[in-house]
Design a protein around this motif. Sequence first.
Motif, PDB file in Angstrom:
ATOM      1  N   GLN A   1       0.811  -1.209   0.000  1.00  0.00           N
ATOM      2  CA  GLN A   1       0.000   0.000   0.000  1.00  0.00           C
ATOM      3  C   GLN A   1       0.851   1.269   0.000  1.00  0.00           C
ATOM      4  O   GLN A   1       0.325   2.375   0.152  1.00  0.00           O
ATOM      5  CB  GLN A   1      -0.956  -0.030   1.189  1.00  0.00           C
ATOM      6  CG  GLN A   1      -2.024  -1.120   1.026  1.00  0.00           C
ATOM      7  CD  GLN A   1      -2.896  -1.269   2.254  1.00  0.00           C
ATOM      8  OE1 GLN A   1      -2.458  -1.752   3.279  1.00  0.00           O
ATOM      9  NE2 GLN A   1      -4.142  -0.848   2.139  1.00  0.00           N
ATOM     10  N   ASN A   2       2.141   1.089  -0.182  1.00  0.00           N
ATOM     11  CA  ASN A   2       3.029   2.236  -0.358  1.00  0.00           C
ATOM     12  C   ASN A   2       2.560   3.017  -1.590  1.00  0.00           C
ATOM     13  O   ASN A   2       2.331   2.433  -2.655  1.00  0.00           O
ATOM     14  CB  ASN A   2       4.466   1.732  -0.567  1.00  0.00           C
ATOM     15  CG  ASN A   2       5.495   2.840  -0.566  1.00  0.00           C
ATOM     16  OD1 ASN A   2       5.314   3.885  -1.181  1.00  0.00           O
ATOM     17  ND2 ASN A   2       6.604   2.601   0.103  1.00  0.00           N
ATOM     18  N   PRO A   3       2.370   4.318  -1.488  1.00  0.00           N
ATOM     19  CA  PRO A   3       1.868   5.088  -2.640  1.00  0.00           C
ATOM     20  C   PRO A   3       2.789   5.052  -3.850  1.00  0.00           C
ATOM     21  O   PRO A   3       2.366   5.413  -4.947  1.00  0.00           O
ATOM     22  CB  PRO A   3       1.731   6.510  -2.078  1.00  0.00           C
ATOM     23  CG  PRO A   3       2.557   6.544  -0.853  1.00  0.00           C
ATOM     24  CD  PRO A   3       2.545   5.161  -0.288  1.00  0.00           C
ATOM     25  N   GLU A   4       4.027   4.596  -3.662  1.00  0.00           N
ATOM     26  CA  GLU A   4       4.951   4.491  -4.787  1.00  0.00           C
ATOM     27  C   GLU A   4       4.959   3.093  -5.416  1.00  0.00           C
ATOM     28  O   GLU A   4       5.792   2.804  -6.272  1.00  0.00           O
ATOM     29  CB  GLU A   4       6.365   4.860  -4.322  1.00  0.00           C
ATOM     30  CG  GLU A   4       6.497   6.295  -3.849  1.00  0.00           C
ATOM     31  CD  GLU A   4       7.933   6.652  -3.495  1.00  0.00           C
ATOM     32  OE1 GLU A   4       8.843   5.837  -3.753  1.00  0.00           O
ATOM     33  OE2 GLU A   4       8.145   7.761  -2.974  1.00  0.00           O
ATOM     34  N   HIS A   5       4.039   2.215  -5.000  1.00  0.00           N
ATOM     35  CA  HIS A   5       4.062   0.845  -5.519  1.00  0.00           C
ATOM     36  C   HIS A   5       3.810   0.834  -7.030  1.00  0.00           C
ATOM     37  O   HIS A   5       3.213   1.750  -7.604  1.00  0.00           O
ATOM     38  CB  HIS A   5       3.046  -0.031  -4.788  1.00  0.00           C
ATOM     39  CG  HIS A   5       1.620   0.132  -5.256  1.00  0.00           C
ATOM     40  ND1 HIS A   5       1.168  -0.340  -6.461  1.00  0.00           N
ATOM     41  CD2 HIS A   5       0.532   0.688  -4.646  1.00  0.00           C
ATOM     42  CE1 HIS A   5      -0.123  -0.090  -6.591  1.00  0.00           C
ATOM     43  NE2 HIS A   5      -0.529   0.555  -5.502  1.00  0.00           N
ATOM     44  N   ASP A   6       4.303  -0.231  -7.681  1.00  0.00           N
ATOM     45  CA  ASP A   6       4.123  -0.355  -9.136  1.00  0.00           C
ATOM     46  C   ASP A   6       3.280  -1.572  -9.497  1.00  0.00           C
ATOM     47  O   ASP A   6       3.422  -2.152 -10.578  1.00  0.00           O
ATOM     48  CB  ASP A   6       5.490  -0.429  -9.830  1.00  0.00           C
ATOM     49  CG  ASP A   6       6.336  -1.605  -9.345  1.00  0.00           C
ATOM     50  OD1 ASP A   6       5.834  -2.436  -8.546  1.00  0.00           O
ATOM     51  OD2 ASP A   6       7.500  -1.720  -9.766  1.00  0.00           O
ATOM     52  N   ILE A   7       2.383  -1.976  -8.601  1.00  0.00           N
ATOM     53  CA  ILE A   7       1.512  -3.131  -8.838  1.00  0.00           C
ATOM     54  C   ILE A   7       0.318  -2.695  -9.677  1.00  0.00           C
ATOM     55  O   ILE A   7      -0.396  -1.759  -9.311  1.00  0.00           O
ATOM     56  CB  ILE A   7       1.006  -3.730  -7.519  1.00  0.00           C
ATOM     57  CG1 ILE A   7       2.173  -4.058  -6.588  1.00  0.00           C
ATOM     58  CG2 ILE A   7       0.181  -4.992  -7.782  1.00  0.00           C
ATOM     59  CD1 ILE A   7       1.746  -4.387  -5.171  1.00  0.00           C
ATOM     60  N   ASN A   8       0.100  -3.370 -10.781  1.00  0.00           N
ATOM     61  CA  ASN A   8      -1.072  -3.093 -11.623  1.00  0.00           C
ATOM     62  C   ASN A   8      -2.200  -4.028 -11.211  1.00  0.00           C
ATOM     63  O   ASN A   8      -2.458  -5.051 -11.846  1.00  0.00           O
ATOM     64  CB  ASN A   8      -0.718  -3.271 -13.105  1.00  0.00           C
ATOM     65  CG  ASN A   8       0.266  -2.232 -13.586  1.00  0.00           C
ATOM     66  OD1 ASN A   8       0.099  -1.042 -13.322  1.00  0.00           O
ATOM     67  ND2 ASN A   8       1.299  -2.670 -14.293  1.00  0.00           N
ATOM     68  N   TRP A   9      -2.851  -3.684 -10.105  1.00  0.00           N
ATOM     69  CA  TRP A   9      -3.881  -4.551  -9.552  1.00  0.00           C
ATOM     70  C   TRP A   9      -5.029  -4.787 -10.532  1.00  0.00           C
ATOM     71  O   TRP A   9      -5.491  -3.864 -11.196  1.00  0.00           O
ATOM     72  CB  TRP A   9      -4.476  -3.933  -8.293  1.00  0.00           C
ATOM     73  CG  TRP A   9      -3.601  -3.863  -7.098  1.00  0.00           C
ATOM     74  CD1 TRP A   9      -3.060  -2.746  -6.540  1.00  0.00           C
ATOM     75  CD2 TRP A   9      -3.178  -4.957  -6.264  1.00  0.00           C
ATOM     76  NE1 TRP A   9      -2.335  -3.064  -5.423  1.00  0.00           N
ATOM     77  CE2 TRP A   9      -2.387  -4.419  -5.227  1.00  0.00           C
ATOM     78  CE3 TRP A   9      -3.391  -6.336  -6.311  1.00  0.00           C
ATOM     79  CZ2 TRP A   9      -1.810  -5.207  -4.242  1.00  0.00           C
ATOM     80  CZ3 TRP A   9      -2.816  -7.129  -5.329  1.00  0.00           C
ATOM     81  CH2 TRP A   9      -2.028  -6.571  -4.308  1.00  0.00           C
ATOM     82  N   ASN A  10      -5.492  -6.020 -10.601  1.00  0.00           N
ATOM     83  CA  ASN A  10      -6.765  -6.336 -11.220  1.00  0.00           C
ATOM     84  C   ASN A  10      -7.770  -6.373 -10.073  1.00  0.00           C
ATOM     85  O   ASN A  10      -7.878  -7.385  -9.369  1.00  0.00           O
ATOM     86  CB  ASN A  10      -6.702  -7.686 -11.940  1.00  0.00           C
ATOM     87  CG  ASN A  10      -8.014  -8.043 -12.624  1.00  0.00           C
ATOM     88  OD1 ASN A  10      -9.095  -7.776 -12.119  1.00  0.00           O
ATOM     89  ND2 ASN A  10      -7.911  -8.664 -13.789  1.00  0.00           N
ATOM     90  N   LYS A  11      -8.437  -5.272  -9.827  1.00  0.00           N
ATOM     91  CA  LYS A  11      -9.260  -5.135  -8.631  1.00  0.00           C
ATOM     92  C   LYS A  11     -10.373  -6.181  -8.571  1.00  0.00           C
ATOM     93  O   LYS A  11     -10.677  -6.715  -7.498  1.00  0.00           O
ATOM     94  CB  LYS A  11      -9.838  -3.719  -8.555  1.00  0.00           C
ATOM     95  CG  LYS A  11      -8.769  -2.645  -8.364  1.00  0.00           C
ATOM     96  CD  LYS A  11      -9.379  -1.268  -8.251  1.00  0.00           C
ATOM     97  CE  LYS A  11      -8.289  -0.199  -8.081  1.00  0.00           C
ATOM     98  NZ  LYS A  11      -8.872   1.162  -7.971  1.00  0.00           N
ATOM     99  N   GLU A  12     -10.975  -6.474  -9.708  1.00  0.00           N
ATOM    100  CA  GLU A  12     -12.033  -7.478  -9.723  1.00  0.00           C
ATOM    101  C   GLU A  12     -11.496  -8.838  -9.270  1.00  0.00           C
ATOM    102  O   GLU A  12     -12.139  -9.547  -8.487  1.00  0.00           O
ATOM    103  CB  GLU A  12     -12.627  -7.590 -11.134  1.00  0.00           C
ATOM    104  CG  GLU A  12     -13.780  -8.583 -11.228  1.00  0.00           C
ATOM    105  CD  GLU A  12     -14.382  -8.639 -12.624  1.00  0.00           C
ATOM    106  OE1 GLU A  12     -15.218  -9.520 -12.869  1.00  0.00           O
ATOM    107  OE2 GLU A  12     -14.007  -7.792 -13.468  1.00  0.00           O
ATOM    108  N   ALA A  13     -10.303  -9.172  -9.738  1.00  0.00           N
ATOM    109  CA  ALA A  13      -9.691 -10.444  -9.347  1.00  0.00           C
ATOM    110  C   ALA A  13      -9.331 -10.454  -7.864  1.00  0.00           C
ATOM    111  O   ALA A  13      -9.459 -11.487  -7.190  1.00  0.00           O
ATOM    112  CB  ALA A  13      -8.454 -10.713 -10.195  1.00  0.00           C
TER     113      ALA A  13
END
Length: 264
Positions: free
Chosen positions: A176-188
């Motif tokens: 949850q670091n605001p600098e993260h580079d995770i491209n979350w698939n929120k639905e998944a």
Amino acid sequence: MQCGRPLRQHREPSFPCWPLLGVSPRVEIVRLTSQRSGNAPSYPSPLESQTPASASAQRTKRSLADASKLWPAGVITISLDLRDQKSTALVLDALREWAHNTPALQFRVVRGRKGDIRISDDAGLKGNWSMLGTDAKKVALNKPTMHLDRNDDSKTFRAVVLHELGHALGLLHEHQNPEHDINWNKEAVYKAYTGGDISKELVYSQILELPVGEELLVTSYDRESVMHYEVSDDLTDDARGVEANNWLSDGDKAIARKLYSLTR
């Protein structure tokens, strides 16, 4: 505020020697020879996304660390109310790993239920969770401030302990670091974790929510942090997940030393 750790399972490791005494001068082992009575039953691997129902009501927005929740320099008493010697050994081993990187603190470890941080594996409670830093002071003295699900997989259990001890010291979720580079698939993400006692709101607060607040200490994003959830490729849009982290990263050590420096 309580923090939990929904992780997918780790691989089975070798078990560290018991007892591991004298590794750090800041860990004092007191009265660990007394034993609890009764034989503990076997338990399956934990679903670490489970946290008490009261947890969602106590959550605030978070980042890597909350400077308002840090312990003052000095001695912290940590009580262990655990089922067996193996679990105790793993908790002590994880505690020493943190102790090497928190020079302003000394950990006094006792068996029982009386301490500043009270760790329990009571089978009547659910999930792996910890109060955030000094929020432990708000918990009734007859209640644990940290709970660990019983788990015979030593590597998984120790990694969870490291993570929850990080929360107990004031550290927050690295994904949850605001600098993260995770491209979350929120639905998944919601599909993978929502269900049973786990609400969509809880999943959001533990995984997707980004921090705000004046007391938050944000450092460069660290994919290797033990405070980072494991992220499988299918939970991202670019199939670029994050592997499970079972040890303190260099970033974890650096932020712990900064938070608990002798000169702070």
